[in-house]
Structure formats: structure tokens, C-alpha cells
Scaffold this motif. Sequence first.
Motif, PDB file in Angstrom:
ATOM      1  N   ILE A 109     -81.623 -20.110  34.460  1.00  0.00           N
ATOM      2  CA  ILE A 109     -80.246 -20.267  34.939  1.00  0.00           C
ATOM      3  C   ILE A 109     -79.712 -18.917  35.397  1.00  0.00           C
ATOM      4  O   ILE A 109     -79.840 -17.911  34.690  1.00  0.00           O
ATOM      5  CB  ILE A 109     -79.344 -20.836  33.827  1.00  0.00           C
ATOM      6  N   SER A 110     -79.116 -18.915  36.574  1.00  0.00           N
ATOM      7  CA  SER A 110     -78.529 -17.691  37.125  1.00  0.00           C
ATOM      8  C   SER A 110     -77.142 -17.975  37.665  1.00  0.00           C
ATOM      9  O   SER A 110     -76.797 -19.112  37.986  1.00  0.00           O
ATOM     10  CB  SER A 110     -79.401 -17.139  38.258  1.00  0.00           C
ATOM     11  N   LYS A 111     -76.337 -16.893  37.768  1.00  0.00           N
ATOM     12  CA  LYS A 111     -75.094 -16.977  38.528  1.00  0.00           C
ATOM     13  C   LYS A 111     -75.232 -16.033  39.718  1.00  0.00           C
ATOM     14  O   LYS A 111     -75.759 -14.923  39.598  1.00  0.00           O
ATOM     15  CB  LYS A 111     -73.877 -16.648  37.671  1.00  0.00           C
ATOM     16  N   ASN A 168     -66.435 -19.656  31.327  1.00  0.00           N
ATOM     17  CA  ASN A 168     -66.474 -18.596  30.322  1.00  0.00           C
ATOM     18  C   ASN A 168     -67.552 -18.835  29.271  1.00  0.00           C
ATOM     19  O   ASN A 168     -67.948 -17.911  28.553  1.00  0.00           O
ATOM     20  CB  ASN A 168     -65.120 -18.464  29.619  1.00  0.00           C
ATOM     21  N   TYR A 169     -68.007 -20.097  29.171  1.00  0.00           N
ATOM     22  CA  TYR A 169     -69.020 -20.463  28.192  1.00  0.00           C
ATOM     23  C   TYR A 169     -69.987 -21.479  28.811  1.00  0.00           C
ATOM     24  O   TYR A 169     -69.661 -22.143  29.791  1.00  0.00           O
ATOM     25  CB  TYR A 169     -68.388 -21.113  26.950  1.00  0.00           C
ATOM     26  N   ASP A 224     -71.813 -17.132  26.122  1.00  0.00           N
ATOM     27  CA  ASP A 224     -70.682 -16.822  26.993  1.00  0.00           C
ATOM     28  C   ASP A 224     -71.170 -16.799  28.440  1.00  0.00           C
ATOM     29  O   ASP A 224     -72.356 -17.000  28.727  1.00  0.00           O
ATOM     30  CB  ASP A 224     -70.000 -15.512  26.589  1.00  0.00           C
ATOM     31  N   GLY A 225     -70.236 -16.566  29.353  1.00  0.00           N
ATOM     32  CA  GLY A 225     -70.555 -16.672  30.774  1.00  0.00           C
ATOM     33  C   GLY A 225     -71.559 -15.667  31.280  1.00  0.00           C
ATOM     34  O   GLY A 225     -72.106 -15.823  32.383  1.00  0.00           O
ATOM     35  N   ASN A 226     -71.845 -14.626  30.502  1.00  0.00           N
ATOM     36  CA  ASN A 226     -72.847 -13.628  30.878  1.00  0.00           C
ATOM     37  C   ASN A 226     -74.191 -13.849  30.175  1.00  0.00           C
ATOM     38  O   ASN A 226     -75.104 -13.038  30.307  1.00  0.00           O
ATOM     39  CB  ASN A 226     -72.337 -12.217  30.561  1.00  0.00           C
ATOM     40  N   GLY A 227     -74.281 -14.940  29.430  1.00  0.00           N
ATOM     41  CA  GLY A 227     -75.535 -15.267  28.782  1.00  0.00           C
ATOM     42  C   GLY A 227     -75.690 -14.723  27.378  1.00  0.00           C
ATOM     43  O   GLY A 227     -76.755 -14.853  26.774  1.00  0.00           O
ATOM     44  N   LEU A 232     -79.361 -13.241  35.873  1.00  0.00           N
ATOM     45  CA  LEU A 232     -80.007 -14.241  35.035  1.00  0.00           C
ATOM     46  C   LEU A 232     -79.251 -14.333  33.711  1.00  0.00           C
ATOM     47  O   LEU A 232     -79.007 -13.317  33.060  1.00  0.00           O
ATOM     48  CB  LEU A 232     -81.464 -13.840  34.777  1.00  0.00           C
ATOM     49  N   ILE A 233     -78.859 -15.541  33.308  1.00  0.00           N
ATOM     50  CA  ILE A 233     -78.053 -15.684  32.094  1.00  0.00           C
ATOM     51  C   ILE A 233     -78.709 -16.592  31.055  1.00  0.00           C
ATOM     52  O   ILE A 233     -78.092 -16.921  30.046  1.00  0.00           O
ATOM     53  CB  ILE A 233     -76.628 -16.189  32.423  1.00  0.00           C
ATOM     54  N   SER A 234     -79.942 -17.008  31.310  1.00  0.00           N
ATOM     55  CA  SER A 234     -80.656 -17.838  30.345  1.00  0.00           C
ATOM     56  C   SER A 234     -81.877 -17.096  29.837  1.00  0.00           C
ATOM     57  O   SER A 234     -82.128 -15.942  30.200  1.00  0.00           O
ATOM     58  CB  SER A 234     -81.095 -19.151  30.999  1.00  0.00           C
ATOM     59  N   ASN A 235     -82.685 -17.756  29.016  1.00  0.00           N
ATOM     60  CA  ASN A 235     -83.993 -17.235  28.649  1.00  0.00           C
ATOM     61  C   ASN A 235     -84.819 -17.055  29.919  1.00  0.00           C
ATOM     62  O   ASN A 235     -84.602 -17.740  30.924  1.00  0.00           O
ATOM     63  CB  ASN A 235     -84.715 -18.208  27.708  1.00  0.00           C
TER      64      ASN A 235
END
Length: 709
Positions: free
Chosen positions: A383-385, A412-413, A431-434, A395-398
Motif C-alpha cells: 500500500i502506498s500514498k 489519518n488512520y 496512522d496515515g504514514n504507516g 510506502l505505508i504498509s509492510n
Amino acid sequence: MKKIFLALAAAVAFQNFSAQEITLDKIYSGYYRGKGIAGITSMKNGENYLVIEQGGIAKYSYKTSQKEGNIVDGNFESYEFSDDESKILLLKESQPIYRHSFLGNFDVKDLKSGKVISLNNGKPVQEPRFSPDATKVAFVFENNLFFQDVDSGKITQITNDGKKNSILNGLADWVYEEEFGHARLYEWTKNSDAIVFVKSNEAEVPEVYIPIYGKSLYPQEMRFKYPKAGEKNSVVSAQLYRIDSGKTTQLNLSSFKNYYIPNVIQTAKPDEIVLITSERIQNASDVLKVNTKTGTVQKLFTETDEKWVDTDSPTLEFLEDDSFLWGSERDGYRHLYWYEKDGKLKKQVTKGNWEVTDYYGFNPKSKEIYVQTTEKGSINKVISKINIENGKSQLISNTEGNNSANFSKNYNYFIETSSTASQPYTFVLKDGNGKVVKELQNNNEQLQKLKADNFVEKEFITIPNEAGDLMNAWVMKPKNFDKNKKYPLFMFQYSGPGSQQVSNSWDNGNTLWFNHLVQKGYIVACVDGRGTGYKGAKFKKVTYMNLGKYEIEDQIAAAKWFGNQSYIDKTRIGMFGWSFGGYMTSLALTKGADVFKAGIAVAPVTNWRYYDTVYTERFMRTPQENPDGYDKNSPTEYAKLLKGNFLLIHGTADDNVHFQNSMEFSEALIQNKKQFEFMAYPDKNHGIYGGQTRPQLYQKMTNFILENL
């Protein structure tokens, strides 16, 4: 044709089992069943989320992860908020029809006053949907479209010509539902003053007759419209209903592609609806904007491809200024493109030798989109933003495994659902940054039970095919694997267009059965050959007009590759598959008869002439245009080549891949004096389940493997 997920768990009384072995009894007792979180939905404030629990729909805080009570008490199968969250639509009980469609009994509850009304006076309906202003709920009843005022309870009938196996209003017919992936074919405008819906006339579509044996003296009969490749489809039209006048008018689509109308989509602006349409040859789709005040239709753009355009799950997201994001494979990989509201391309948002596999939303404050991609390898999903203006990505996931997300409304979450092939599902609040806020749920207990019973993990490798591609594969070897010993090989695959079986993700289904076989001394492997997904359009679409040809060549090549490994007994290679995978297994035991000793084909297509129009013609065109593509890749044509041990399995009430397929293949085998085993499951559909059906099925397949491989 969609992938069939073979869930092996069943609700059976808990038993005491001996350790050290994964058995069918343990699998079907629910002993290894994992835990999940159901019905996650973010509330509009972005600070709370809801889940379905025993006894009600519970409200939790993102910040504290603590439960703040139930917003509704009672037991419900699903729920849906109105846009302003003042009302909630509650599904109390349902009865399935086909894969997506069902009849449901619904209540509408006003969360402020507590008032509850039954939708359609308690009679079961299909596809209910709130109007954006929360004053009405539209629904389909007996193939007609209605809406109900949620304050007064007054019901207004929009159409009157709905009739079973003839006319459908706002509802998909069988083939639309199965292949375009949804049953609802209507949408409210953003200002709630109109509904655009698809009317389908299936009167001329040929009917399928399926006997239902049951326990009655004489068999009953199920009849429904099923357009097989090259046959007549429903005649569809787009209709505009105005709430103020109560009148319905047909939209003029004569200047556009209008054979199929698979998608009706709400835009960000009032008085607008978008339709996605195509001709019978599915290599171009028009994206059309409807002015619901005037009824005029404007083409925004046409998406084209020399082979086919996927229209079953299009990515189309309208932003606040009515510009929009669109998913396309036009550069060879599935990426997102940003369009002006008039259909002029603004820019390509994502780019690279990887694909966007899911879209979660857009944050207007940060100008970021949230997506799932394969940028960390085709067997992983992360998952990325991404900022749509400057392209900056985070990248904000594993970084590995299969990761999906459910975001708060303000971004935000998010709740991340993650797994790998060796780690069952975990649910983590971030949170929104992982950054991890709290782990909400894990399945360590499930994993401990499996490890105690000598669970075997998958090993990921790549295998070359004759075209020079490196095919993704996984292998499961016995715990006491000895490289100097030769093992029988049991191959599993699905192989359908755009599918994926070789994924770094947890599988609660067949992997448990495969472990059982590994513990019996088999090596189990799976290979994703040409035609499968997430490796780019070229790899996926090379099978165009020749469905089955390259797929079976790759499975044969993989089997030969394994057979050349020192630890594989090349005289004992078998294959198993379901649906498209059953088709492939049927080809393996005929076209690949010199390589495969045994095979199990469950619910196989045996000639694409017997399968439906939308799916088959997307990849093959019609039998009239491409007769060789149909016949030269049919197992029936190669029945005389069968050598090995073959088990054919089918449910007699399969509405998807009809029992006819296995009957025709059986007859071809019989007339070629071939011996084989056949198992018919009375009144069972494409999934072949119910009662003790799955335990009996998997025991039968296990016995067949032990005796013949």
C-alpha cells in the motif's frame, strides 16, 4: 468465470485430535479456523470505525482503539449508512441467487429518532441503495425498480414490465452479474432527483434447463437465461427516471458503443451519471457522461486495446472538481490516469513495471491517492500514498506479503489486513504514514496449531517456459525432505486470464489440504504461466484467441522442468484444478498425457462453445469468428490421447460451468474406449458444498491421489 476459492472450514463440533499431523478431520472440524474482523467501515468524522460483532454493530475509536458501544443492537449480515450517517440499512437475512445476487430482508433505522421501518413491507428485495439525501431507498423487487420514502414508508414503483427470464430493470442478468462482477445496474444522481438504470430484455436469450433432484418424486427444473458463446445476449438500454415528473425516458446511445452497458456510476456533481459501454467485441469502451436534467449524452473518451479492455471492475473515481482518475493498461501495466472533467487527459499518475491492483481513495487536502500495488514484486501487494500533482510516493504498509487497507474518511488512520504464505492474517491499526498504533487481531493461535502439526511453508521460485519467460511458482516439500530421494509431484493451478495462484499470501483453503498430502510423501507445486495476472499486459494477453494453448504448454513445460530435478520422480506427476483449472487438468491428461500420470478435474469447461458470451468472447471472440480457437483447445478433441488415471468431478446443478461440459467430455472418452472415474454431486452448484459434501469430496480426491499417484 471467476476464481473459485475453496474454503475448507466447516462448523462441526470440536474434537480431540492427535498432534503432529494435519488431517482432513481437523481441517473440517474448524480446528484450524482463523479469526477476522467483519464489516469494517469508517465513519464520516474520520475518528471512529464500525465492525459487525455478535449482538450488534460496534463503534470503535481510531485514536484509542477502544469500543465506545453499539450504534445498533441485534445480529445483522451487513449494513450500509446513508451519506450523512443519519440512517442505516440493515440486512437481517438473505437467500443467495447466483454468485453476487441475493434476496434480502432489510430494515431502515433512523439513528436520531430510533424509528425502524421494513423495506418493501418486509418482503425480500434486491440491491437496495440510499438516495444521497437519505430520504429514500431504491430497490429491485421481482425485476422491477422501486423507491421507498423512509419517513412516510410510501413505496413508488418506477417500472412495471419486469418479468422473470424476460425483462430486468436496474438488475444484472446472469452473464452480466457473473462476468462484470455486480448485480446492481442503477444509480442515484448526487442530488437525489433522478435514477439512471439499465433495462435488459433477455426474452431472446436461450434458456438453460437444470434438473433439481431433491427428494421429490419427480425432479424439479431450474430455468434461466444463459447466453453461450456466439448466441444472443440481452438487449440493453439506458433509462432515465426523474423523481419530479415520475417519467422514464430512454437515453439515446445510438452514436456510441452500446451492445454492453456494464457500469452505471455516480459522479461528484449533481445532474450527472457516467455510463461505461462497449460493443460485443470488448476491445474498446466508451466512457459517457449523462446530463440527467436534459437527457443528453456526451462521450468523455474511448479506452481501446488491440485485444481486450477489462470492464468488470473499472477504476473510475471522480474528484471534487469533477476531474477523474481512470485505470488503464495502455502502457503495458495497469496504472492510473488523471482526466479533466471534459475527458481530456491531464497526466499519467503512476508509472513503472508494476501494477495498481486496488484504489482506496483520494485525500483532497494532501492531494494524495491511496493505492495497492505490486511495486515490491508481482507475488506481493503493498500500500502506498502518491501525490497526484508531483508524483511523490510513500510506502505505508509492510514491504512483503499481501496487504490491504480500510482507511478512515480523513485518511489519518487505516486498518491494515496483512498476511504472507507463512503468516496468517493480522489486523493492525496504523496512522496515515504507516506507523503502527495497535495490533487489533492476530492469528498466532492458528499458526501455533498448524506448526504443532508440522505445517509446511511454501518456497517461492521461478521456472522458465519455452518462450523465455520466468514463471512464478511455489513448492511445498515434506519436513524430512531428502534431496537424494525421488518424490511424486502433485501440481495445482487455475491459470485463467488475469488470475494469480502464486501469491505471498495466506490461504485458509487448499493449502491445508496440500499440507495433508505433503505429509503423505508428496511434493506439491503451483505455477502461474502465461495468461495469469500482475506481470503486465503482454504476459496476460498473449493467450488472446487461443485460450488454453499457451497455458497448457506452460504447465507441461513446468512439469518437465520439475521432472528433471533430481528429487522428482518424473513418472509420478499429477495435476489438480477447479473450473478453468479443471479445464487445464483435462488438457494435461490428454495433450500432456506423456507427462502426467494422474489428474483431477473439478467442474471443468471442456469446450469454450459451452461457456458464456461475455467471458469467452472477451478472450476468444465468437465461435463464428474463431472456430479453430475453440475446437483446437478443447479437451474433447483430444480424448483419444488420454493415458493416465483421470478423475472427473462435477455438480449437477452448476449454473456457471454446466454439467453438460463433463457429460460431453465423458462421452468423448467413452467413445474412445478410455477408462476414467467420474463423480457427480447431486444438486450442487459450481462450488460443490453443503452439509458433508466438502469432507466427502476431499476424502475422495485424497484417496484417488494415494491410489493412483
